[in-house]
Design an enzyme around this catalytic site. Structure first.
Site, PDB file in Angstrom:
ATOM      1  N   GLY A  20       0.830  -1.193   0.000  1.00 37.56           N
ATOM      2  CA  GLY A  20       0.000   0.000   0.000  1.00 37.56           C
ATOM      3  C   GLY A  20       0.862   1.239   0.000  1.00 37.56           C
ATOM      4  N   GLY A  21       0.228   2.392   0.182  1.00 37.25           N
ATOM      5  CA  GLY A  21       0.949   3.648   0.132  1.00 37.25           C
ATOM      6  C   GLY A  21       1.954   3.832   1.254  1.00 37.25           C
ATOM      7  N   VAL A  25       2.794  -5.726   3.594  1.00 36.88           N
ATOM      8  CA  VAL A  25       2.527  -6.804   4.535  1.00 36.88           C
ATOM      9  C   VAL A  25       3.189  -8.068   4.001  1.00 36.88           C
ATOM     10  CG1 VAL A  25       0.766  -8.164   5.706  1.00 36.88           C
ATOM     11  CG2 VAL A  25       0.360  -5.746   5.230  1.00 36.88           C
ATOM     12  N   LYS A  40       3.746  -6.340   9.096  1.00 37.99           N
ATOM     13  CA  LYS A  40       3.519  -5.084   8.379  1.00 37.99           C
ATOM     14  C   LYS A  40       4.745  -4.195   8.563  1.00 37.99           C
ATOM     15  CE  LYS A  40      -0.064  -1.610   7.622  1.00 37.99           C
ATOM     16  NZ  LYS A  40      -1.426  -1.181   7.986  1.00 37.99           N
ATOM     17  N   ASP A 133     -11.922   4.055   8.879  1.00 36.94           N
ATOM     18  CA  ASP A 133     -11.764   3.586   7.507  1.00 36.94           C
ATOM     19  C   ASP A 133     -12.427   2.222   7.335  1.00 36.94           C
ATOM     20  OD1 ASP A 133     -11.018   3.781   4.853  1.00 36.94           O
ATOM     21  OD2 ASP A 133      -9.023   2.918   5.167  1.00 36.94           O
TER      22      ASP A 133
END
Length: 388
Positions: A20-21, A25, A40, A133
């Protein structure tokens, strides 16, 4: 980090589960306890940024405080060669987004999913943690009994986390409430609104607000309400339909004020369905604003003259759009089209007692500043989020 490198002489690192940004992971193995884990790791290029490191550390602390069968467990947190990492339980299942991509879910499965998510959020909210989120990509399926677990507290807000900039937008716009899109502070009600949108999406097989253009999406959220559940799927029982319709009502006063309240209504509690207060165990009583379930009436779009009032908060929408282009570059790859994330919020200090959702009438928000590292991604296989 590649191959089978050891992390702090304990965790063997294997393949990538998702990127991701902010982080990636990796699949891992705890050599001390002989069990699989998900690790992570913050991207090395972001480790030198104090703000991003603080956000990453907040994720570990927020999730570590929560112990519940419907929340992904944090095992460990540390630093390796200057890069912080979080060790999580490794789940073998899919995300809710993966399941919805296969088509509308059976009614009984949707009810069970909502109950699991609300149970996990109830524990988080009682601990003073807002997720901020909630979306299908952050709900993981665990193998035993196919129960659901809430993952990715990467942008969670706690009483001790005050470094989020005023006016910053954090989260995924497709699951934001009208108040959040306009720049209002995060609240318990926003998490519950997102839960309602997930239930709607699971029943119909598509997002309640399917617009791909950020401007159209923002206006749709602020100006309209999705068609009633009964109008798009006739086999849904009246209780489930009423709960979802009420959870995603455009008028914040008609929504649920706590996870316990919404969960009780889902179970068929008539008092909860009417809007009466529901006991939350040992927690202080929650004041529930008067409201009634949204009737299953034919869908009628809002007339233009009623939408004019909403455009009075157009500055909030313009702020969201200013961040959208930045967020597009930070969204991780996915096997299915994912909603575009943007950033939001003013600091929020949750209290042990859940407050009613904010009024839909909001003040002019502060200018939006995009976060340095962008929002969190999806589950283990889809982005930043924890995924098995």
């Amino acid at each position: 980090m590649t191959g089978h490198e050891m992390l702090v002489d304990r965790y063997a690192i294997h393949g990538v589960l998702g990127r991701g940004g902010m982080a990636e992971v990796r699949e891992g193995w705890d050599t001390r306890l002989n069990r699989p884990v998900a690790i992570k790791l913050l991207h090395p290029t972001l480790s030198a940024d104090p703000g991003i490191r603080h956000r990453f550390e907040d994720e570990a602390r927020s999730a570590a405080r929560l112990c519940h069968q419907n929340i992904v467990t944090v095992y460990d947190f540390g630093e390796h060669q200057g890069a912080p990492f979080i060790v999580l339980e490794r789940l073998p299942g899919q995300t809710l987004a993966d399941i919805i991509a296969g088509g509308p879910m059976p009614v009984s499965h949707v009810r069970s999913m909502l109950d699991d998510v609300l149970a996990g959020l109830g524990v988080a909210h009682a601990a003073g943690v807002l997720h901020r989120d909630i979306k299908p990509g952050n709900i993981l399926v665990s193998a035993p009994g196919d129960s659901m677990k809430v993952a990715d507290f990467g942008i969670a807000k706690t009483a001790g986390a005050a470094h989020t900039m005023t006016g910053q937008i954090v989260g995924t716009m497709s699951y934001m409430s009208p108040e959040r899109v306009a720049g209002a502070p995060a609240s318990v009600g926003d998490d519950l609104y997102a839960v309602g949108l997930m239930g709607y999406e699971a029943l119909v097989g598509r997002r309640a607000f399917p617009q791909d253009n950020p401007a159209a999406l923002a206006h749709a959220i602020m100006d309209s309400t999705p068609a009633p559940v009964a109008a798009v799927r006739s086999d849904v029982d009246p209780v489930l339909a009423a709960v979802i319709d009420r959870a995603i009502a455009r008028n914040a006063l008609q929504r649920f004020a706590s996870a316990e309240h919404m969960r009780a209504a889902l179970a068929g509690d008539q008092r909860a369905l009417r809007g009466d207060a529901v006991s939350a165990g040992s927690r202080p009583g929650t004041k529930v604003l008067e409201g009634h379930p949204i009737p299953s009436a034919p869908y009628r779009p809002q007339p233009p003259r009623q939408r004019v009032r909403t455009y009075g908060i157009a500055a909030g929408v313009l702020g969201v759009l200013a961040v959208s282009a930045f967020a597009l570059a930070m969204e991780p790859a996915s096997s299915t089209p994912a909603p575009q994330p943007v950033s939001t919020s003013t600091p929020v200090v949750p209290t042990p007692s859940v407050a009613p959702p904010p009024s839909p009438v909001v003040e002019q928000p502060a200018p939006v500043q995009p976060p340095p590292g962008g929002p969190a991604g999806r589950g283990h296989g889809k982005g930043d989020n924890k995924r098995g």
